[in-house]
Enzyme design. Sequence first.
Site, PDB file in Angstrom:
ATOM      1  CE  LYS A 184      69.283 105.327  80.514  1.00  0.00           C
ATOM      2  NZ  LYS A 184      68.199 104.878  79.620  1.00  0.00           N
ATOM      3  CD  GLU A 187      67.204 101.551  76.646  1.00  0.00           C
ATOM      4  OE1 GLU A 187      66.903 102.249  77.635  1.00  0.00           O
ATOM      5  OE2 GLU A 187      67.929 100.531  76.740  1.00  0.00           O
ATOM      6  CB  SER A 238      64.349  96.538  87.784  1.00  0.00           C
ATOM      7  OG  SER A 238      65.634  96.683  87.223  1.00  0.00           O
ATOM      8  CD  GLU A 259      61.364 106.558  94.957  1.00  0.00           C
ATOM      9  OE1 GLU A 259      60.727 105.541  95.278  1.00  0.00           O
ATOM     10  OE2 GLU A 259      61.392 107.583  95.647  1.00  0.00           O
ATOM     11  CD  GLU A 392      58.536  95.202  89.994  1.00  0.00           C
ATOM     12  OE1 GLU A 392      59.737  95.176  89.689  1.00  0.00           O
ATOM     13  OE2 GLU A 392      57.940  96.237  90.338  1.00  0.00           O
TER      14      GLU A 392
HETATM   15  P1  NAD Z   1      64.965  98.935  84.376  1.00  0.00           P
HETATM   16  O1  NAD Z   1      65.628  98.853  85.705  1.00  0.00           O
HETATM   17  O2  NAD Z   1      65.200  97.866  83.394  1.00  0.00           O
HETATM   18  O3  NAD Z   1      65.394 100.296  83.641  1.00  0.00           O
HETATM   19  C1  NAD Z   1      65.216 101.554  84.259  1.00  0.00           C
HETATM   20  C2  NAD Z   1      66.157 102.542  83.610  1.00  0.00           C
HETATM   21  O4  NAD Z   1      67.496 102.159  83.884  1.00  0.00           O
HETATM   22  C3  NAD Z   1      66.049 102.641  82.089  1.00  0.00           C
HETATM   23  O5  NAD Z   1      66.214 103.987  81.699  1.00  0.00           O
HETATM   24  C4  NAD Z   1      67.238 101.807  81.621  1.00  0.00           C
HETATM   25  O6  NAD Z   1      67.733 102.189  80.352  1.00  0.00           O
HETATM   26  C5  NAD Z   1      68.260 102.127  82.708  1.00  0.00           C
HETATM   27  N1  NAD Z   1      69.316 101.135  82.868  1.00  0.00           N
HETATM   28  C6  NAD Z   1      69.295  99.812  82.559  1.00  0.00           C
HETATM   29  N2  NAD Z   1      70.472  99.252  82.868  1.00  0.00           N
HETATM   30  C7  NAD Z   1      71.263 100.235  83.376  1.00  0.00           C
HETATM   31  C8  NAD Z   1      72.583 100.273  83.892  1.00  0.00           C
HETATM   32  N3  NAD Z   1      73.356  99.185  83.933  1.00  0.00           N
HETATM   33  N4  NAD Z   1      73.069 101.449  84.347  1.00  0.00           N
HETATM   34  C9  NAD Z   1      72.310 102.561  84.327  1.00  0.00           C
HETATM   35  N5  NAD Z   1      71.053 102.592  83.851  1.00  0.00           N
HETATM   36  C10 NAD Z   1      70.526 101.437  83.394  1.00  0.00           C
HETATM   37  O7  NAD Z   1      63.421  99.157  84.684  1.00  0.00           O
HETATM   38  P2  NAD Z   1      62.225  99.224  83.637  1.00  0.00           P
HETATM   39  O8  NAD Z   1      62.007  97.853  83.133  1.00  0.00           O
HETATM   40  O9  NAD Z   1      62.439 100.349  82.698  1.00  0.00           O
HETATM   41  O10 NAD Z   1      61.017  99.685  84.595  1.00  0.00           O
HETATM   42  C11 NAD Z   1      60.302  98.816  85.392  1.00  0.00           C
HETATM   43  C12 NAD Z   1      60.859  98.800  86.812  1.00  0.00           C
HETATM   44  O11 NAD Z   1      60.828 100.115  87.366  1.00  0.00           O
HETATM   45  C13 NAD Z   1      60.033  97.949  87.749  1.00  0.00           C
HETATM   46  O12 NAD Z   1      60.888  97.210  88.583  1.00  0.00           O
HETATM   47  C14 NAD Z   1      59.270  98.980  88.578  1.00  0.00           C
HETATM   48  O13 NAD Z   1      58.830  98.533  89.835  1.00  0.00           O
HETATM   49  C15 NAD Z   1      60.250 100.059  88.675  1.00  0.00           C
HETATM   50  N6  NAD Z   1      59.592 101.332  89.002  1.00  0.00           N
HETATM   51  C16 NAD Z   1      59.712 101.808  90.274  1.00  0.00           C
HETATM   52  C17 NAD Z   1      59.076 102.992  90.632  1.00  0.00           C
HETATM   53  C18 NAD Z   1      59.185 103.540  92.013  1.00  0.00           C
HETATM   54  O14 NAD Z   1      58.773 104.681  92.223  1.00  0.00           O
HETATM   55  N7  NAD Z   1      59.718 102.817  92.987  1.00  0.00           N
HETATM   56  C19 NAD Z   1      58.322 103.692  89.681  1.00  0.00           C
HETATM   57  C20 NAD Z   1      58.221 103.168  88.393  1.00  0.00           C
HETATM   58  C21 NAD Z   1      58.879 101.988  88.057  1.00  0.00           C
END
Ligand code: NAD
Length: 505
Positions: A184, A187, A238, A259, A392
């Site tokens: 997934k 979106e 996140s 991650e 962050e």
């Molecule tokens: P996010 O956590 O908002 O979303 C990540 C994914 O999770 C998206 O596909 C989203 O649709 C999905 N999601 C959201 N709520 C969910 C739920 N309740 N259940 C299941 N899936 C859900 O993160 P973002 O804003 O898309 O990305 C930025 C974050 O990602 C930052 O915190 C960044 O540090 C982190 N990140 C970490 C790494 C790593 O390797 N550690 C790499 C890239 C990004």
Amino acid sequence: MDQRFDATERFAEGAQFIAGSLRSGSSGRTQDVVDPATGETVYSYELAGEAEVDAAVEAARRAFADWGGATPGERSDTLHRFAAALTEDAGDLARAESLNCGKPIKLSEEFDVPGSIDNAAFFAGAARHLEGKAAGEYSADHTSVIRREPIGVVGSIAPWNYPLQMAAWKVLPALAAGNTIVLKPAEITPFTSLLFAQAAQRAGLPDGALNIVSGAGRDAGEHLVGHPSVAMTSFTGSTAVGKRVAEIATGTVKRLHLELGGKAPFVVFDDADLEAAVHGAVAGALINTGQDCTAATRAYVQRPLYDAFVSGVADLMATVRLGDPFDPSTDLGPLISHAQRDRVAGFVDRARAYATVVTGGEAPQGGLAKGAYYLPTLIAGAAQDSEIVQSEIFGPVLVVLPFDSDDEGIALANDTPYGLAASAWSRDVYRTGRATREINAGCVWVNDHIPIISEMPHGGAKASGFGKDMSAYSFEEYTQVKHVMYDNTAVARKDWHRTIFGDRP
Ligand code: NAD
């Protein structure tokens, strides 16, 4: 029609890729995909609902019989062809990524796309190197064998900051090890995950081995994590959402790989090469407009170099060219969305009450005003426990703080909940050696910050999660270890049975 990348034409049937074909979602909710450089909608689609997740998991479950049973050599051949298909599609992948995310085209062409192709090539090789411990007689009467087996259907969830690379990091080790997948993407960034899956299909990956469900986190995402036929959840995003994912995965006792967020320290000792540190800090902070989990976000600079470092970084930031992501000379694109730009601006505006904005701190005016742009920003004078130092931000914002002793610099570097990446800058091998040992992070660079490579693991400590992407370490995470024990005696009444029934001899 968009000349740069026409998603409406490419994904006319919908943004779900299930059992080898594109189709529409059935959630009843429409998602607009917006070009963050202009604010214009470039594609609209119906989000995946539970029905698409169920269909994708079922397709993956069925494909597992063949793909999981393929020989390492067969899987490797397919992944080599996959790498070749991605190479053929490199132009489209770069343009789609830049349109969807606002990434400067030079970043998409020179970092995201070649990195992903190299990952495919690496895992094509790794597929033939799955190892268990040597077999042998650890008990005199038995021969033991270790099998490393695929886990089954993997449900992967990816963020929006590097959609193609995240798809590659999640999908390739899982496929190489013989699993099948439902991915997934975020979106708002479905394009390159769909192109990636289409390239895999062209390369001969069996239908259903890789499925893409473009859906919202709270419904499609949670349904995927909680699905009883999904054996492993691999999540990048996140820390807040990662905790929620962990709760749901625990309910069905799944293998979990997280991650999560980062807040990387950048520690400059007083014998460092100042010019190298200044250039490294600006590149490390601004990569992908700061939307990088390993980006340099907290610069700690030993007092003798502090003033020169602050003015050097501010001067260099002022030279960075913001512009149209498709202009080859653009250095810095917009943030992913106007909402993310406003979130970043909120952090900076709140920091004005307790810190100094040395440069930046606002959105550019003029021709870029309609995009989600934000100027490179340097903040000084914040306290270690302030929001701007601890949280962050995920934007082009670097905070700089002074330190006196080496002990203090290392202690400050460790003083956030995160532990994904860090760097230490010094010409003294003993100082950098100590920093690499004592900074608690998944990666510590010495006199550089950001480079990654397929052979080396990427993953965090503390609230940045657990598990590794890339490298042989991630490959092994997508396998389970099975012990097989053969009796060597052919004796019906085995000696050890006497501990359960019968007399001792
Ligand atoms: P996010 O956590 O908002 O979303 C990540 C994914 O999770 C998206 O596909 C989203 O649709 C999905 N999601 C959201 N709520 C969910 C739920 N309740 N259940 C299941 N899936 C859900 O993160 P973002 O804003 O898309 O990305 C930025 C974050 O990602 C930052 O915190 C960044 O540090 C982190 N990140 C970490 C790494 C790593 O390797 N550690 C790499 C890239 C990004």
